[in-house]
Design a protein around this motif. Structure first.
Motif, PDB file in Angstrom:
ATOM      1  N   LYS A  45      15.352   9.849  15.054  1.00 22.47           N
ATOM      2  CA  LYS A  45      16.561  10.662  15.176  1.00 22.47           C
ATOM      3  C   LYS A  45      17.658   9.905  15.920  1.00 22.47           C
ATOM      4  N   LYS A  46      17.293   9.228  17.015  1.00 23.47           N
ATOM      5  CA  LYS A  46      18.274   8.467  17.799  1.00 23.47           C
ATOM      6  C   LYS A  46      18.910   7.361  16.963  1.00 23.47           C
ATOM      7  N   GLU A  91      21.266   8.894  14.326  1.00 23.06           N
ATOM      8  CA  GLU A  91      22.497   9.338  14.979  1.00 23.06           C
ATOM      9  C   GLU A  91      23.390   8.155  15.332  1.00 23.06           C
ATOM     10  N   LYS A  92      22.785   7.060  15.780  1.00 21.82           N
ATOM     11  CA  LYS A  92      23.550   5.852  16.117  1.00 21.82           C
ATOM     12  C   LYS A  92      24.245   5.294  14.871  1.00 21.82           C
ATOM     13  N   ASP A 147      27.247   7.495  13.837  1.00 21.11           N
ATOM     14  CA  ASP A 147      28.338   7.624  14.787  1.00 21.11           C
ATOM     15  C   ASP A 147      29.631   7.136  14.137  1.00 21.11           C
TER      16      ASP A 147
END
Length: 55
Positions: A36-37, A40-41, A44
């Motif tokens: 997930k991280k 999301e990165k 962005d």
């Protein structure tokens, strides 16, 4: 950026970080959180509108 380019970028980053290798994690929850991280990165600065990625 095209949809396929974005998918390729996400998959590349997942492979680079080792998040696709289940042996790197004790639980699936930890793996999912890292995935997930990374997603999301990658997203962005983009907006997803009606299934389309807009810069």
């Amino acid at each position: 950026m095209t949809r396929q380019s974005l998918i390729n970028k996400i998959v590349y980053m997942l492979r680079e970080e080792g998040t696709l290798d289940i042996d790197n994690y004790i639980t699936r929850v930890e793996q999912y959180q890292d995935i997930k991280k990374i997603i999301e990165k990658c997203l962005d600065g983009f907006e997803i509108i009606e299934g389309k990625v807009i810069e």
